[in-house]
Design a protein around this motif. Structure first.
Motif, PDB file in Angstrom:
ATOM      1  N   ALA A   1      37.004  37.110  21.619  1.00  0.00           N
ATOM      2  CA  ALA A   1      36.229  37.313  22.848  1.00  0.00           C
ATOM      3  C   ALA A   1      37.132  37.651  24.026  1.00  0.00           C
ATOM      4  O   ALA A   1      36.795  38.514  24.858  1.00  0.00           O
ATOM      5  N   LEU A   2      38.285  37.006  24.123  1.00  0.00           N
ATOM      6  CA  LEU A   2      39.216  37.295  25.219  1.00  0.00           C
ATOM      7  C   LEU A   2      39.808  38.702  25.094  1.00  0.00           C
ATOM      8  O   LEU A   2      40.052  39.370  26.098  1.00  0.00           O
ATOM      9  N   GLU A   3      40.029  39.148  23.874  1.00  0.00           N
ATOM     10  CA  GLU A   3      40.583  40.482  23.660  1.00  0.00           C
ATOM     11  C   GLU A   3      39.614  41.569  24.114  1.00  0.00           C
ATOM     12  O   GLU A   3      40.038  42.667  24.480  1.00  0.00           O
ATOM     13  N   LYS A   4      38.319  41.291  24.068  1.00  0.00           N
ATOM     14  CA  LYS A   4      37.326  42.294  24.442  1.00  0.00           C
ATOM     15  C   LYS A   4      37.145  42.432  25.954  1.00  0.00           C
ATOM     16  O   LYS A   4      36.465  43.341  26.411  1.00  0.00           O
ATOM     17  N   ILE A   5      37.741  41.528  26.728  1.00  0.00           N
ATOM     18  CA  ILE A   5      37.585  41.568  28.181  1.00  0.00           C
ATOM     19  C   ILE A   5      38.374  42.738  28.753  1.00  0.00           C
ATOM     20  O   ILE A   5      39.564  42.917  28.454  1.00  0.00           O
ATOM     21  N   ASP A   6      37.717  43.517  29.558  1.00  0.00           N
ATOM     22  CA  ASP A   6      38.373  44.644  30.231  1.00  0.00           C
ATOM     23  C   ASP A   6      39.310  44.101  31.308  1.00  0.00           C
ATOM     24  O   ASP A   6      38.862  43.444  32.258  1.00  0.00           O
ATOM     25  N   ARG A   7      40.593  44.353  31.161  1.00  0.00           N
ATOM     26  CA  ARG A   7      41.587  43.817  32.112  1.00  0.00           C
ATOM     27  C   ARG A   7      41.389  44.363  33.520  1.00  0.00           C
ATOM     28  O   ARG A   7      41.812  43.734  34.495  1.00  0.00           O
ATOM     29  N   SER A   8      40.762  45.524  33.633  1.00  0.00           N
ATOM     30  CA  SER A   8      40.542  46.085  34.972  1.00  0.00           C
ATOM     31  C   SER A   8      39.600  45.206  35.791  1.00  0.00           C
ATOM     32  O   SER A   8      39.676  45.188  37.026  1.00  0.00           O
ATOM     33  N   LEU A   9      38.718  44.466  35.129  1.00  0.00           N
ATOM     34  CA  LEU A   9      37.831  43.555  35.852  1.00  0.00           C
ATOM     35  C   LEU A   9      38.630  42.431  36.512  1.00  0.00           C
ATOM     36  O   LEU A   9      38.325  42.027  37.637  1.00  0.00           O
ATOM     37  N   LEU A  10      39.637  41.945  35.833  1.00  0.00           N
ATOM     38  CA  LEU A  10      40.478  40.896  36.406  1.00  0.00           C
ATOM     39  C   LEU A  10      41.295  41.440  37.575  1.00  0.00           C
ATOM     40  O   LEU A  10      41.459  40.763  38.606  1.00  0.00           O
ATOM     41  N   GLU A  11      41.795  42.658  37.419  1.00  0.00           N
ATOM     42  CA  GLU A  11      42.550  43.269  38.515  1.00  0.00           C
ATOM     43  C   GLU A  11      41.651  43.513  39.722  1.00  0.00           C
ATOM     44  O   GLU A  11      42.074  43.322  40.869  1.00  0.00           O
ATOM     45  N   ALA A  12      40.396  43.900  39.461  1.00  0.00           N
ATOM     46  CA  ALA A  12      39.464  44.112  40.573  1.00  0.00           C
ATOM     47  C   ALA A  12      39.197  42.813  41.310  1.00  0.00           C
ATOM     48  O   ALA A  12      39.113  42.793  42.545  1.00  0.00           O
ATOM     49  N   GLY A  13      39.064  41.725  40.573  1.00  0.00           N
ATOM     50  CA  GLY A  13      38.850  40.432  41.217  1.00  0.00           C
ATOM     51  C   GLY A  13      40.012  40.030  42.098  1.00  0.00           C
ATOM     52  O   GLY A  13      39.814  39.550  43.222  1.00  0.00           O
ATOM     53  N   ARG A  14      41.216  40.244  41.627  1.00  0.00           N
ATOM     54  CA  ARG A  14      42.383  39.898  42.437  1.00  0.00           C
ATOM     55  C   ARG A  14      42.520  40.843  43.629  1.00  0.00           C
ATOM     56  O   ARG A  14      42.963  40.439  44.710  1.00  0.00           O
ATOM     57  N   ASP A  15      42.138  42.121  43.450  1.00  0.00           N
ATOM     58  CA  ASP A  15      42.185  43.068  44.571  1.00  0.00           C
ATOM     59  C   ASP A  15      41.203  42.681  45.666  1.00  0.00           C
ATOM     60  O   ASP A  15      41.433  42.982  46.846  1.00  0.00           O
ATOM     61  N   LEU A  16      40.121  42.011  45.294  1.00  0.00           N
ATOM     62  CA  LEU A  16      39.127  41.561  46.275  1.00  0.00           C
ATOM     63  C   LEU A  16      39.507  40.250  46.948  1.00  0.00           C
ATOM     64  O   LEU A  16      38.728  39.712  47.744  1.00  0.00           O
ATOM     65  N   GLY A  17      40.688  39.741  46.626  1.00  0.00           N
ATOM     66  CA  GLY A  17      41.176  38.548  47.309  1.00  0.00           C
ATOM     67  C   GLY A  17      40.952  37.254  46.562  1.00  0.00           C
ATOM     68  O   GLY A  17      41.247  36.178  47.104  1.00  0.00           O
ATOM     69  N   GLU A  18      40.440  37.323  45.331  1.00  0.00           N
ATOM     70  CA  GLU A  18      40.218  36.105  44.564  1.00  0.00           C
ATOM     71  C   GLU A  18      41.537  35.578  44.021  1.00  0.00           C
ATOM     72  O   GLU A  18      42.419  36.351  43.633  1.00  0.00           O
ATOM     73  N   SER A  19      41.669  34.266  43.980  1.00  0.00           N
ATOM     74  CA  SER A  19      42.850  33.672  43.366  1.00  0.00           C
ATOM     75  C   SER A  19      42.744  33.784  41.852  1.00  0.00           C
ATOM     76  O   SER A  19      41.688  34.107  41.298  1.00  0.00           O
ATOM     77  N   ARG A  20      43.839  33.499  41.163  1.00  0.00           N
ATOM     78  CA  ARG A  20      43.822  33.559  39.703  1.00  0.00           C
ATOM     79  C   ARG A  20      42.839  32.543  39.125  1.00  0.00           C
ATOM     80  O   ARG A  20      42.154  32.824  38.134  1.00  0.00           O
ATOM     81  N   ALA A  21      42.778  31.366  39.750  1.00  0.00           N
ATOM     82  CA  ALA A  21      41.866  30.328  39.258  1.00  0.00           C
ATOM     83  C   ALA A  21      40.417  30.765  39.408  1.00  0.00           C
ATOM     84  O   ALA A  21      39.600  30.604  38.486  1.00  0.00           O
ATOM     85  N   MET A  22      40.054  31.334  40.562  1.00  0.00           N
ATOM     86  CA  MET A  22      38.676  31.767  40.786  1.00  0.00           C
ATOM     87  C   MET A  22      38.341  32.986  39.931  1.00  0.00           C
ATOM     88  O   MET A  22      37.202  33.121  39.456  1.00  0.00           O
ATOM     89  N   THR A  23      39.315  33.857  39.714  1.00  0.00           N
ATOM     90  CA  THR A  23      39.092  35.002  38.826  1.00  0.00           C
ATOM     91  C   THR A  23      38.815  34.527  37.407  1.00  0.00           C
ATOM     92  O   THR A  23      37.931  35.043  36.712  1.00  0.00           O
ATOM     93  N   PHE A  24      39.565  33.517  36.985  1.00  0.00           N
ATOM     94  CA  PHE A  24      39.338  32.955  35.651  1.00  0.00           C
ATOM     95  C   PHE A  24      37.943  32.330  35.570  1.00  0.00           C
ATOM     96  O   PHE A  24      37.214  32.526  34.596  1.00  0.00           O
ATOM     97  N   TRP A  25      37.553  31.583  36.615  1.00  0.00           N
ATOM     98  CA  TRP A  25      36.268  30.870  36.602  1.00  0.00           C
ATOM     99  C   TRP A  25      35.086  31.830  36.681  1.00  0.00           C
ATOM    100  O   TRP A  25      34.064  31.622  36.009  1.00  0.00           O
ATOM    101  N   ARG A  26      35.211  32.881  37.462  1.00  0.00           N
ATOM    102  CA  ARG A  26      34.073  33.778  37.691  1.00  0.00           C
ATOM    103  C   ARG A  26      34.024  34.977  36.746  1.00  0.00           C
ATOM    104  O   ARG A  26      32.952  35.546  36.553  1.00  0.00           O
TER     105      ARG A  26
END
Length: 288
Positions: free
Chosen positions: A177-202
């Motif tokens: 399931a983790l392998e199927k996650i698009d990494r660009s979504l995580l980068e977008a979350g961090r670009d929007l100012g989210e911390s790593r913890a909040m990006t992981f949670w959301r």
């Protein structure tokens, strides 16, 4: 056109017929046999073909059956919680931290426990947790304790052994399931100012939930019916519902009652699993 469609349908049925018949023979036939036995009457060294509800009445009213069922559910839930909580960081590390060319090696190492039989692994844990085993020898050698700690014949020992045995079954679906996650979504979350913890949670955790749910069900369902570990690690002093089924089926030769207990346990497991899926679906809807 209609003839062509019928021929295609016939070809499709011919393709699925062998595995379907195999599934019926291997899965449905034994289940139906146990179900039919549960409504029969036990006689002395024989089964009397008289329909009765007495076996299920015993299951519903006997306090020993209820106590063993509650213990089985408690142990299985504990094993599931421990296994999934330990499996998720490992799967996350392999998926997000390990270099792509080394992931196959890590998965290979995770599957090494499958090289030995389940029974041998349980025996090894019993040796490790003995009074003069590896753990007690290390603790006494380091001066942490003066006397051996009693670990065998406890619920904690059963949970630890089952958690180790089923860890690969939890790691692999979460990793997929983790392998199927698009990494660009995580980068977008961090670009929007989210911390790593909040990006992981959301982002990461909701997208990984299918793997987590699969891991929970894969671990929970078989551990309820485990009887080898309670026998060897628990020393027969902490029986679970499967031990009672085994005792009724073999030593006591009461197959109708053993079948009724087995069917009742299957219904309870199905009910708990369905309730878990329902609550999880409602939780995800609330988060969305």
């Amino acid at each position: 056109m209609a003839i062509s469609r019928r021929s295609e349908a016939a070809q499709g049925y011919s393709l699925i017929a062998p595995p379907f018949i195999y599934a019926v023979l291997v899965l449905a036939a034994p289940l139906l046999t146990i179900l039919s036995y549960s409504f029969l009457t036990d006689g002395y060294l024989e089964i009397i073909p008289t329909l009765t509800w007495e076996n299920y009445h015993f299951v519903l009213t006997d306090p020993v059956v209820r106590a063993l069922m509650w213990r089985s559910l408690y142990v299985s839930v504990s094993v599931t919680a421990v296994t999934v909580l330990l499996a998720f960081p490992i799967a996350y590390y392999v998926s997000f931290v390990v270099r792509p060319e080394r992931k196959a090696l890590w998965l290979f190492l995770i599957t090494i426990p499958f090289w030995t039989s389940y029974l041998i692994r349980v025996f090894l844990w019993s040796v490790i947790m003995e009074q003069n085993g590896v753990i007690n020898s290390a603790l006494m050698g380091l001066g942490i304790t003066d006397q051996p700690i009693t670990m065998l014949r406890t619920v904690g020992a059963i949970v630890m052994t089952l958690a180790h045995a089923y860890a690969p079954f939890a790691i692999l679906p979460i990793f997929v399931a983790l392998e199927k996650i698009d990494r660009s979504l995580l980068e977008a979350g961090r670009d929007l100012g989210e911390s790593r913890a909040m990006t992981f949670w959301r982002v990461t955790l909701p997208l990984a939930m299918p793997g987590v749910i699969a891991a929970v069900l894969i671990v929970f369902i078989p551990t309820v019916g485990d009887y080898v570990t309670p026998t060897l690690i628990g020393g027969g002093r902490i029986p679970m519902i499967a031990n009672m089924v085994q005792a009724q089926m073999l030593p006591l030769d009461n197959k109708p009652l053993g079948s009724a207990i087995a069917i009742s346990a299957m219904l309870v497991v199905g009910l708990v699993s369905g309730l878990f899926l329902f609550v999880n679906r409602r939780f995800l809807k609330v988060r969305q």
